[in-house]
Design a protein around this motif. Structure first.
Motif, short mmCIF file in Angstrom:
data_model
loop_
_atom_site.label_atom_id
_atom_site.label_comp_id
_atom_site.label_asym_id
_atom_site.label_seq_id
_atom_site.Cartn_x
_atom_site.Cartn_y
_atom_site.Cartn_z
N PRO A 184 0.79 -1.24 0.00
CA PRO A 184 0.00 0.00 0.00
C PRO A 184 0.81 1.28 0.00
O PRO A 184 0.33 2.32 -0.45
N GLU B 116 -4.54 0.92 -7.72
CA GLU B 116 -4.38 2.27 -7.18
C GLU B 116 -5.56 2.72 -6.33
O GLU B 116 -5.59 3.87 -5.88
N GLU B 117 -6.51 1.84 -6.07
CA GLU B 117 -7.65 2.19 -5.23
C GLU B 117 -7.25 2.22 -3.75
O GLU B 117 -6.30 1.55 -3.34
N MET B 118 -8.00 3.00 -2.95
CA MET B 118 -7.83 2.98 -1.51
C MET B 118 -8.21 1.59 -1.01
O MET B 118 -9.32 1.10 -1.26
N VAL C 40 -3.05 -1.13 6.20
CA VAL C 40 -3.34 0.28 6.47
C VAL C 40 -3.43 0.52 7.97
O VAL C 40 -3.01 1.58 8.48
N GLU D 55 -11.57 -3.91 3.96
CA GLU D 55 -10.60 -3.71 5.03
C GLU D 55 -9.96 -5.02 5.49
O GLU D 55 -8.94 -5.01 6.20
N HIS E 15 -2.60 8.66 -1.06
CA HIS E 15 -3.29 7.78 -0.12
C HIS E 15 -2.72 6.37 -0.29
O HIS E 15 -2.13 6.05 -1.33
N PRO E 16 -2.87 5.51 0.72
CA PRO E 16 -2.45 4.12 0.54
C PRO E 16 -3.23 3.48 -0.61
O PRO E 16 -4.38 3.84 -0.87
N VAL E 17 -2.61 2.52 -1.28
CA VAL E 17 -3.25 1.85 -2.41
C VAL E 17 -3.21 0.34 -2.18
O VAL E 17 -2.62 -0.14 -1.22
N ARG E 18 -3.86 -0.39 -3.06
CA ARG E 18 -3.86 -1.86 -2.91
C ARG E 18 -2.49 -2.45 -3.24
O ARG E 18 -2.02 -3.35 -2.57
N THR F 223 -9.12 0.22 1.72
CA THR F 223 -10.21 0.01 2.67
C THR F 223 -11.56 0.39 2.09
O THR F 223 -12.57 0.35 2.80
N GLU F 224 -11.58 0.74 0.81
CA GLU F 224 -12.83 1.12 0.16
C GLU F 224 -13.25 0.08 -0.87
O GLU F 224 -12.41 -0.62 -1.44
#
Length: 455
Positions: A197, A339-341, A395, A387, A213-216, A343-344
């Motif tokens: 991340p 590149e997604e957050m 994260v 998450e 932001h953190p990423v996958r 936890t979302e």
């Protein structure tokens, strides 16, 4: 729905054999000091010569240890090889030296020219010198887990007889189908198993913009993943080999191994030979290291990979005319998911659920055991609860945007565990570590674990 090949496998009650792949595993891990910086210690003398030991060598950096298992008859044996070689490496490390458990590198030097580039042979040094003319030095520092899959020979013989085709033609078709499947759904694997991340100090260059932001998975991202502009053609093994050789001849690639695709056909050192002889196994390169395992990969990851391979093997291949468009779209999806957050919920949530439903149908059709039902339950839960994915959990471990504290706690714990081994392996100290696969198995296990290895 089964393909014609899948139906033959099912009708001949060969589903179990079709899912029983011969397997080899390659794991890259950096040697670091207690602060989370690259180690300044030399290659451990107790594991032989890094230029001659085929099971323990290094990659881009002299600190980047690469563990390579022999091709084992099954995943369980491959994992025991990996564990034993990993322990041998750990017990050979210098005092205060550890193995970094993350895919993204540890803290890098302030000056990228201070990176300890591997130079085990003049040829390797020359290659890396040319490579550095095209890439940032830190671009070669992320590490991963590679899985080599070889299809059961009994399945190949069965299909060769039923389809009245040569074994080479059958193998090439099967490996092509597998490759297309893994590339097409690589984004699902990135979502489920991505574990990189954030990047640590000095990974980004002065002209690069870090993620906000953190990423996958930074390692699997388009922006900072290892790769090049060349895109392979997976329409067939022959096309793949021809296109890569053409890229080398044109100077687009330095050599065939300069193609860092997520899947590679393997079986010959030269691309022209691969086109003639055909593929012998498939190399999967899309997995991040799992820091919750001392060996960088969990048995709970190997089994899902086998499930996916069995599903792809028994499903229809992509129509030749659509291969490049479908896989280009899949690559775009993977870059977006990476590149997604973490936890979302993924933007491809519905597509992910639909894919899991197809896997569920497949598992029901072949009446796989309860362990595969559990895999799918876990997949579904991760899709609904992002998450709980590896990157999602990491994260929670961030401290001031860094995972160094977490990674070093894991590294120290794993090192202490290895040092408690009652019978440390010393077999690499003889013959510079250049052991055959048979001798390695005998020396490693000595009756404590029986592996079945066949040349």
């Amino acid at each position: 729905m089964f393909s014609r090949i899948g139906q033959i496998i099912f009708d001949h009650e060969a589903v179990l054999e079709a899912s029983d792949f011969k397997m080899g595993i390659e794991i890259e891990m950096n040697r670091v000091d207690k602060r989370g910086h690259l180690s300044r210690e030399p290659y451990p003398a107790a594991v032989g010569d890094q230029a001659q030991n085929p099971w323990l060598t290094n990659d881009f950096l002299s600190t980047m240890s690469e563990i390579v298992t022999p091709a084992a008859d099954n995943a369980t044996d491959a994992m025991h090889y990996l564990y034993s070689i990993n322990t041998a490496l750990r017990t050979a490390l210098a005092p205060g030296e550890y193995l970094w458990p993350m895919s993204m590198p540890p803290i890098l030097p302030d000056d990228p020219h201070d990176l300890p580039i591997a130079a085990t042979t003049p040829e390797k040094r020359e290659y890396f010198d040319h490579w550095l003319e095209r890439h940032r030095p830190s671009e070669g520092t992320p590490q991963g887990a590679h899985i080599n899959l070889s299809i059961n020979q009994n399945v190949i013989k069965l299909l060769s007889q039923e389809l009245a085709l040569s074994e080479k033609a059958v193998k090439n078709h099967l490996y092509k189908t597998l490759a297309q499947g893994f590339i097409r759904y690589r984004w699902v694997i990135t979502y489920l198993f991505g574990a990189s991340p954030v990047a640590e100090a000095n990974f980004y260059g002065p002209d690069q913009q870090p993620f906000d932001h953190p990423v996958r998975s930074i390692r699997q991202s388009h922006r900072y993943g290892l790769g090049n502009d060349f895109i392979a053609d997976y329409t067939s093994v022959e096309t793949y080999a021809r296109k890569i050789q053409e890229a080398v001849d044109a100077g687009e690639l330095l050599k065939p191994t300069d193609y860092h695709g997520s899947v590679r056909f393997k079986g010959a050192d030269e691309m022209k030979d691969l086109a003639i002889e055909g593929a012998k196994y498939l190399e999967l390169r899309m997995l991040d290291l799992d820091p919750t395992s001392s060996i960088g990969i969990r048995t709970g990851t190997i089994r899902p990979i086998r499930l996916l391979a069995g599903y792809f093997l028994m499903s229809p291949a992509i129509n030749d005319r659509d291969v490049n468009d479908v896989l280009k779209r899949a690559d775009q999806m993977n870059g977006e998911v990476a590149e997604e957050m973490p936890t979302e919920r993924t933007q491809y949530y519905e597509e992910a659920r639909a894919f899991i439903e197809r896997l569920q149908q497949f598992v029901n059709q072949i009446q796989a055991g309860p362990e595969y039902q559990e895999i799918l339950y876990d997949f579904e839960y991760r899709i609904n609860h992002p998450e709980t994915t590896p990157s999602g959990r990491l994260v929670e471990k961030l401290h001031n945007g860094s995972l160094v504290d977490y990674a070093m706690r894991k590294a120290i714990k794993y090192q202490e565990g290895a040092q408690q081994a009652l019978k440390p392996f010393h077999g690499f100290e003889e013959n510079n570590g250049n052991l055959s696969a048979d001798l390695l198995a005998k020396e490693l296990f000595g009756g404590s674990w029986r592996v079945n290895y066949h040349e």
